[in-house]
Design a protein around this motif. Structure first.
Motif, short mmCIF file in Angstrom:
data_model
loop_
_atom_site.label_atom_id
_atom_site.label_comp_id
_atom_site.label_asym_id
_atom_site.label_seq_id
_atom_site.Cartn_x
_atom_site.Cartn_y
_atom_site.Cartn_z
N GLY A 69 2.13 9.02 0.65
CA GLY A 69 3.18 8.23 0.01
C GLY A 69 2.91 8.15 -1.48
O GLY A 69 1.87 8.62 -1.96
N PRO A 70 3.83 7.56 -2.23
CA PRO A 70 3.67 7.50 -3.69
C PRO A 70 2.38 6.83 -4.13
O PRO A 70 1.82 7.18 -5.17
CB PRO A 70 4.89 6.67 -4.13
CG PRO A 70 5.89 6.86 -3.04
CD PRO A 70 5.10 6.99 -1.78
N GLU A 71 1.91 5.87 -3.33
CA GLU A 71 0.70 5.14 -3.69
C GLU A 71 -0.55 6.00 -3.64
O GLU A 71 -1.59 5.64 -4.19
CB GLU A 71 0.52 3.92 -2.76
CG GLU A 71 0.20 4.25 -1.32
CD GLU A 71 1.38 4.77 -0.50
OE1 GLU A 71 1.15 5.30 0.59
OE2 GLU A 71 2.54 4.62 -0.97
N ALA A 72 -0.48 7.15 -3.00
CA ALA A 72 -1.65 8.02 -2.85
C ALA A 72 -1.60 9.24 -3.77
O ALA A 72 -2.43 10.13 -3.67
CB ALA A 72 -1.79 8.48 -1.40
N VAL A 73 -0.63 9.27 -4.67
CA VAL A 73 -0.49 10.41 -5.57
C VAL A 73 -1.53 10.32 -6.69
O VAL A 73 -1.62 9.32 -7.40
CB VAL A 73 0.92 10.48 -6.18
CG1 VAL A 73 0.97 11.54 -7.29
CG2 VAL A 73 1.95 10.80 -5.11
N VAL A 74 -2.31 11.37 -6.83
CA VAL A 74 -3.24 11.53 -7.96
C VAL A 74 -3.07 12.95 -8.46
O VAL A 74 -3.20 13.91 -7.69
CB VAL A 74 -4.71 11.28 -7.55
CG1 VAL A 74 -5.63 11.55 -8.73
CG2 VAL A 74 -4.90 9.85 -7.04
N LEU A 75 -2.78 13.10 -9.74
CA LEU A 75 -2.59 14.43 -10.31
C LEU A 75 -3.71 14.84 -11.26
O LEU A 75 -3.90 16.02 -11.52
CB LEU A 75 -1.25 14.49 -11.06
CG LEU A 75 -0.02 14.82 -10.21
CD1 LEU A 75 1.27 14.60 -10.98
CD2 LEU A 75 -0.07 16.25 -9.70
N GLU A 76 -4.44 13.85 -11.76
CA GLU A 76 -5.51 14.17 -12.69
C GLU A 76 -6.68 14.84 -11.96
O GLU A 76 -7.05 14.44 -10.86
CB GLU A 76 -6.01 12.90 -13.39
CG GLU A 76 -4.96 12.15 -14.18
CD GLU A 76 -4.11 11.23 -13.31
OE1 GLU A 76 -4.47 11.02 -12.13
OE2 GLU A 76 -3.07 10.75 -13.82
N VAL A 86 9.04 15.17 6.11
CA VAL A 86 9.05 15.34 7.56
C VAL A 86 10.49 15.60 8.01
O VAL A 86 11.38 14.76 7.82
CB VAL A 86 8.46 14.10 8.27
CG1 VAL A 86 8.50 14.28 9.79
CG2 VAL A 86 7.03 13.85 7.80
N LEU A 87 10.71 16.75 8.62
CA LEU A 87 12.07 17.13 9.02
C LEU A 87 12.51 16.47 10.31
O LEU A 87 13.69 16.12 10.46
CB LEU A 87 12.16 18.65 9.16
CG LEU A 87 11.84 19.50 7.93
CD1 LEU A 87 12.23 20.94 8.20
CD2 LEU A 87 12.52 18.98 6.67
N ASN A 88 11.58 16.33 11.27
CA ASN A 88 11.97 15.87 12.61
C ASN A 88 11.75 14.38 12.79
O ASN A 88 11.16 13.92 13.77
CB ASN A 88 11.25 16.67 13.69
CG ASN A 88 9.74 16.58 13.60
OD1 ASN A 88 9.16 16.61 12.51
ND2 ASN A 88 9.08 16.49 14.75
N THR A 89 12.26 13.59 11.84
CA THR A 89 12.25 12.14 11.98
C THR A 89 13.62 11.60 11.59
O THR A 89 14.26 12.13 10.67
CB THR A 89 11.18 11.49 11.07
OG1 THR A 89 11.33 10.05 11.16
CG2 THR A 89 11.33 11.90 9.62
N GLY A 97 13.25 9.54 0.99
CA GLY A 97 13.25 8.18 0.43
C GLY A 97 12.06 7.87 -0.45
O GLY A 97 12.19 7.38 -1.59
N LYS A 98 10.86 8.13 0.07
CA LYS A 98 9.65 7.87 -0.70
C LYS A 98 9.56 8.79 -1.91
O LYS A 98 8.97 8.43 -2.94
CB LYS A 98 8.41 7.99 0.19
CG LYS A 98 8.26 6.82 1.16
CD LYS A 98 7.03 6.95 2.02
CE LYS A 98 6.87 5.72 2.90
NZ LYS A 98 6.41 4.54 2.17
N HIS A 99 10.13 9.95 -1.79
CA HIS A 99 10.12 10.92 -2.88
C HIS A 99 11.01 10.43 -4.03
O HIS A 99 10.64 10.53 -5.20
CB HIS A 99 10.62 12.27 -2.36
CG HIS A 99 9.96 12.71 -1.09
ND1 HIS A 99 10.19 12.05 0.11
CD2 HIS A 99 9.07 13.70 -0.80
CE1 HIS A 99 9.47 12.63 1.07
NE2 HIS A 99 8.79 13.62 0.54
#
Length: 228
Positions: A69-76, A86-89, A97-99
């Motif tokens: 999710g967005p809270e776990a994004v680290v790019l550095e 996820v396609l099958n949800t 949505g989270k994107h």
């Protein structure tokens, strides 16, 4: 990131929520695996993600983050960001949505982003439960999702995720048959050379995760040898 990731045939997935010592990290990094993917579904934070990055970044091996999710994004200090949809949800938060929230609240370096079309097939897995994925689907259904991802949405990665259990090779084969442009990733239950070889013949890239923690680095090395 550049297109070198398209040559990977073996990825080792490490979970920020699990403990792994530095000696094991050194063995993994020199095992012959093509890349490290830092990824987990539960209890992943910026803090424990950065701690894991610190552990692995000293080795001459590509390191990518796959956020839950967005809270776990680290790019550095990483080479890329592999972002699942996820396609099958039926819960569109996990498709887009989270994107949307992530993009709305952050400035994104899109050169580092690789989108993944996820098809989650283990209802008992954390990712299956969290996303509400409909997992009781046929090989024909999986192939249709894969073709939509590849031909309609132009995802560069289609990822069949059995997460913790070994999947059905006929399902993976059905997806492989319809994909022409995307790379097909397979993850789930690969803990020995035989399973690695079987899925490696069907998918472009296998992802090995739980085996590192449950069976040790020797099991990981056997899976690397089987596909290289």
């Amino acid at each position: 990131m550049d297109d070198s990731w398209k040559e990977w045939v073996h990825i080792t997935k490490l979970d920020p929520d699990k403990v792994i010592d530095n000696d094991a990290v050194a063995e993994i990094a020199t095992s012959g695996t093509d890349a490290l993917m830092l990824s987990g579904t539960l209890n992943v934070t910026q803090e424990n993600m950065r701690e894991l990055i610190t552990q692995v970044k000293e080795y001459d091996l590509p390191v990518v983050v796959e956020p839950a999710g967005p809270e776990a994004v680290v790019l550095e200090e990483v080479d890329g960001l592999f972002v699942p949809s996820v396609l099958n949800t039926p819960d569109m938060r996990w498709m887009v949505g989270k994107h949307q929230y992530w993009v709305k609240h952050n400035s994104i370096d899109w050169t580092k982003v690789v989108p993944e079309a996820y098809i989650v097939l283990n209802p008992a897995s954390s990712v299956g439960k969290v996303t509400g994925a409909i997992c009781d689907i046929s090989a024909e259904d999986v192939a249709a999702y894969a073709e939509v991802a590849d031909q309609y949405f132009s995802f560069p990665v289609v990822y069949i995720e059995y997460s913790g259990t070994y999947g059905d090779p006929t399902v993976v084969a059905a997806a492989a048959e319809v994909i022409s442009d995307a790379r097909l990733f397979y993850g789930g239950g690969i803990n020995n050379a035989e399973k690695a070889a079987e899925m490696g013949r069907l998918a472009d890239t296998i992802v090995v995760g739980n085996a590192v923690y449950d069976d040790g680095v020797s099991a990981l090395k056997a899976t690397v040898k089987a596909v290289h």
